[in-house]
Design a protein around this motif. Structure first.
Motif, PDB file in Angstrom:
ATOM      1  N   UNK A 216       0.945  -1.132  -0.060  1.00 38.44           N
ATOM      2  CA  UNK A 216      -0.001   0.026   0.163  1.00 38.44           C
ATOM      3  C   UNK A 216       0.888   1.234  -0.060  1.00 38.44           C
ATOM      4  N   UNK A 217       2.267   1.121  -0.211  1.00 33.50           N
ATOM      5  CA  UNK A 217       3.182   2.150  -0.158  1.00 33.50           C
ATOM      6  C   UNK A 217       3.594   2.270  -1.589  1.00 33.50           C
ATOM      7  N   UNK A 218       2.943   1.538  -2.358  1.00 34.63           N
ATOM      8  CA  UNK A 218       3.861   1.453  -3.781  1.00 34.63           C
ATOM      9  C   UNK A 218       2.483   1.421  -4.785  1.00 34.63           C
ATOM     10  N   UNK A 219       1.346   2.050  -4.354  1.00 32.05           N
ATOM     11  CA  UNK A 219       0.427   1.853  -5.316  1.00 32.05           C
ATOM     12  C   UNK A 219       0.524   2.476  -6.502  1.00 32.05           C
ATOM     13  N   UNK A 220       1.251   3.935  -6.633  1.00 34.81           N
ATOM     14  CA  UNK A 220       1.440   4.429  -7.811  1.00 34.81           C
ATOM     15  C   UNK A 220       2.264   3.686  -8.777  1.00 34.81           C
ATOM     16  N   UNK A 221       3.335   3.072  -7.998  1.00 35.63           N
ATOM     17  CA  UNK A 221       4.227   2.062  -8.942  1.00 35.63           C
ATOM     18  C   UNK A 221       3.358   0.898  -9.434  1.00 35.63           C
ATOM     19  N   UNK A 222       2.511   0.359  -8.638  1.00 39.99           N
ATOM     20  CA  UNK A 222       1.760  -0.901  -9.038  1.00 39.99           C
ATOM     21  C   UNK A 222       0.614  -0.541  -9.552  1.00 39.99           C
ATOM     22  N   UNK A 223      -0.022   0.428  -9.572  1.00 41.92           N
ATOM     23  CA  UNK A 223      -1.192   0.826 -10.322  1.00 41.92           C
ATOM     24  C   UNK A 223      -1.499   0.095 -11.722  1.00 41.92           C
ATOM     25  N   UNK A 224      -0.605   0.086 -12.703  1.00 41.06           N
ATOM     26  CA  UNK A 224      -0.825  -0.707 -13.845  1.00 41.06           C
ATOM     27  C   UNK A 224      -1.292  -2.125 -13.584  1.00 41.06           C
ATOM     28  N   UNK A 225      -0.482  -2.513 -12.810  1.00 37.82           N
ATOM     29  CA  UNK A 225      -0.653  -4.271 -12.656  1.00 37.82           C
ATOM     30  C   UNK A 225      -1.896  -4.438 -11.899  1.00 37.82           C
ATOM     31  N   UNK A 226      -2.245  -3.416 -10.906  1.00 40.13           N
ATOM     32  CA  UNK A 226      -3.427  -3.711 -10.168  1.00 40.13           C
ATOM     33  C   UNK A 226      -4.666  -3.621 -11.022  1.00 40.13           C
ATOM     34  N   UNK A 227      -4.658  -2.773 -12.041  1.00 39.18           N
ATOM     35  CA  UNK A 227      -5.893  -2.811 -13.053  1.00 39.18           C
ATOM     36  C   UNK A 227      -6.026  -3.942 -14.001  1.00 39.18           C
ATOM     37  N   UNK A 228      -4.770  -4.324 -14.306  1.00 39.55           N
ATOM     38  CA  UNK A 228      -4.655  -5.602 -15.176  1.00 39.55           C
ATOM     39  C   UNK A 228      -5.197  -6.763 -14.203  1.00 39.55           C
ATOM     40  N   UNK A 229      -4.850  -6.768 -13.162  1.00 36.94           N
ATOM     41  CA  UNK A 229      -5.209  -8.124 -12.171  1.00 36.94           C
ATOM     42  C   UNK A 229      -6.966  -7.839 -12.153  1.00 36.94           C
ATOM     43  N   UNK A 230      -7.278  -6.566 -11.798  1.00 34.49           N
ATOM     44  CA  UNK A 230      -8.906  -6.511 -11.622  1.00 34.49           C
ATOM     45  C   UNK A 230      -9.521  -6.989 -12.903  1.00 34.49           C
ATOM     46  N   UNK A 232      -8.906  -9.268 -15.039  1.00 40.33           N
ATOM     47  CA  UNK A 232      -8.624 -10.532 -15.252  1.00 40.33           C
ATOM     48  C   UNK A 232      -9.427 -11.393 -14.021  1.00 40.33           C
ATOM     49  N   UNK A 233      -9.417 -10.847 -13.132  1.00 39.29           N
ATOM     50  CA  UNK A 233      -9.859 -11.593 -11.886  1.00 39.29           C
ATOM     51  C   UNK A 233     -11.378 -11.312 -11.814  1.00 39.29           C
ATOM     52  N   UNK A 234     -11.966 -10.136 -11.914  1.00 40.94           N
ATOM     53  CA  UNK A 234     -13.181  -9.844 -11.548  1.00 40.94           C
ATOM     54  C   UNK A 234     -14.367 -10.528 -12.315  1.00 40.94           C
ATOM     55  N   UNK A 282     -10.739  -5.228  -3.154  1.00 37.82           N
ATOM     56  CA  UNK A 282      -9.302  -4.627  -2.415  1.00 37.82           C
ATOM     57  C   UNK A 282      -8.722  -3.919  -3.493  1.00 37.82           C
ATOM     58  N   UNK A 283      -8.440  -4.545  -4.838  1.00 36.53           N
ATOM     59  CA  UNK A 283      -8.022  -3.648  -5.927  1.00 36.53           C
ATOM     60  C   UNK A 283      -8.664  -2.518  -6.237  1.00 36.53           C
ATOM     61  N   UNK A 284     -10.124  -2.520  -6.261  1.00 40.51           N
ATOM     62  CA  UNK A 284     -10.677  -1.504  -6.630  1.00 40.51           C
ATOM     63  C   UNK A 284     -10.844  -0.337  -5.467  1.00 40.51           C
TER      64      UNK A 284
END
Length: 385
Positions: A216-230, A232-234, A282-284
């Motif tokens: 949660x301290x790296x959201x800016x860095x991980x934002x593209x990966x989080x979006x892709x995961x959502x 795929x997963x959702x 959680x990602x959303x």
């Protein structure tokens, strides 16, 4: 709010009624009851307790990290914190059957072992518990398969007893029913190889991993990966949850003689769907609240700061609304109306939480919890200020 949407059904008490019983009682119109219950099961049931479990694991890591920086005995303070939580849970269980605090306090103890383990080791444990639980259920069904369940009985003796007690009392009888259902639930989970608590342990570990990786301290860095995961997963999670909830609409895949195998299939599908849906949520939520300075985000965040207080006061509010010594709403609300009431209760709690935090920096029950956790030792929140 998600937890309240699910919990309020134990007071209505649609949680304990099948569709035919709801129709006979004329408590709801099936044309609205069935789709409402179907959507509730898909989007609410299971996910929010799972998210709560994830946050517990994350909170454990943050607490120990903070206490370590302050050179305090983190393990001792954590055990003391769990002991106070367990006490809260035992008291809560005395008046409501669905308490999770005592469960979290018990299953939170093993987290101490994992605190200094590498994230890869913790992840392997989480995956292993997931697969082991499924394997146990498969073996139990295949080699120790119980007899197929009989057709659903209409108004069993226990159901009639529950309805009468909830509507007319006395309160002591309601407490007895709560105790009996808590005990029977524990026995049922124990007989099913404890896999009923499996998702809690898994999410504890994943929350710990999120803390150790500073997710949660790296959201800016991980934002593209989080979006892709959502993305795929959702969709996958939605498909699994829809399949798992089809029995709600009386849609079955196997004959009544093979019902135990259908139940096993539905259980595995539901379990996996809940986990994936919780990850998507959680990602959303993370993306929506990241760097958000909106009033809504702040208000909701303040409500979360009084999480324990709000969780326990929801029980008091529902008792006053539904039980015989209160407004006696049992049997008087449809399923949809009860959900709208839950939303209203949550809005009131959001308002109350924000008013409280204008005058105090911590909730009333949170203050008691912290006081008994730290005793005379310095409070980390104050020390870091």
């Amino acid at each position: 709010m998600g937890i309240l949407l699910a919990n309020i059904q134990t007071y209505t008490p649609f949680e304990f009624l099948n569709t035919k019983e709801v129709a006979v009682l004329h408590w709801d119109n099936l044309s609205t009851f069935l789709p409402t219950k179907f959507l509730l099961d898909i989007f609410v049931r299971g996910q929010f307790y799972t998210i709560y479990s994830f946050l517990f694991g994350l909170g454990f890591y943050l607490m120990l990290e903070k206490n370590t920086r302050l050179e305090l005995n983190g393990n001792k303070l954590y055990i003391r914190r769990l002991a106070v939580m367990f006490l809260f849970g035992v008291i809560h269980t005395a008046v409501w059957m669905g308490d999770v605090l005592h469960v979290y306090a018990i299953f939170g103890i093993p987290l101490i072992y994992f605190y200094k383990r590498k994230t890869a080791v913790i992840f392997r444990w989480a995956a292993g518990i997931f697969l082991f639980g499924i394997l146990l259920d498969v073996l139990r069904t295949v080699f120790f398969s119980p007899a197929p369940p009989h057709s659903q009985e209409l108004f069993s003796k226990d159901t009639v007893h529950l309805i009468n007690a909830y509507q007319y009392g006395p309160f002591s009888e309601i407490l007895k029913i709560q105790y009996d259902k808590t005990l029977s639930s524990f026995i049922a989970i124990t007989r099913s190889t404890m896999t009923g608590y499996e998702h809690i342990i898994i999410l504890f570990l994943l929350g710990l991993i999120a803390g150790k990786t500073r997710f949660f301290y790296r959201i800016t860095e991980l934002q593209p990966a989080i979006k892709r995961a959502i993305f795929i997963i959702l969709p996958f999670a939605l498909v699994l949850k829809v399949i798992a909830c089809l029995p709600t609409l009386n849609v079955h895949f196997l004959s009544p003689q093979q019902a135990v195998y259908e139940q096993l299939f539905i259980k595995m599908i539901r379990f996996t769907g809940i986990l994936l849906m919780a990850f998507a949520y959680i990602g959303i939520i993370t993306l929506l609240l990241h760097k958000s300075n909106s009033h809504v985000a702040i208000w909701l965040g303040n409500c979360g700061r009084l999480g324990l207080t709000n969780y326990l006061t929801q029980t008091i509010i529902c008792m006053l609304l539904f039980y015989p010594f209160g407004l006696k709403l049992t049997g008087k609300l449809t399923l949809l109306q009860s959900l709208l009431l839950a939303v209203l209760i949550f809005i009131v709690q959001v308002i109350y939480s924000n008013i409280w935090l204008k005058y105090y920096n911590i909730g009333p029950l949170e203050a008691i919890w912290r006081r008994f956790t730290y005793g005379k030792q310095p409070d980390p929140a104050r020390a870091l200020q």
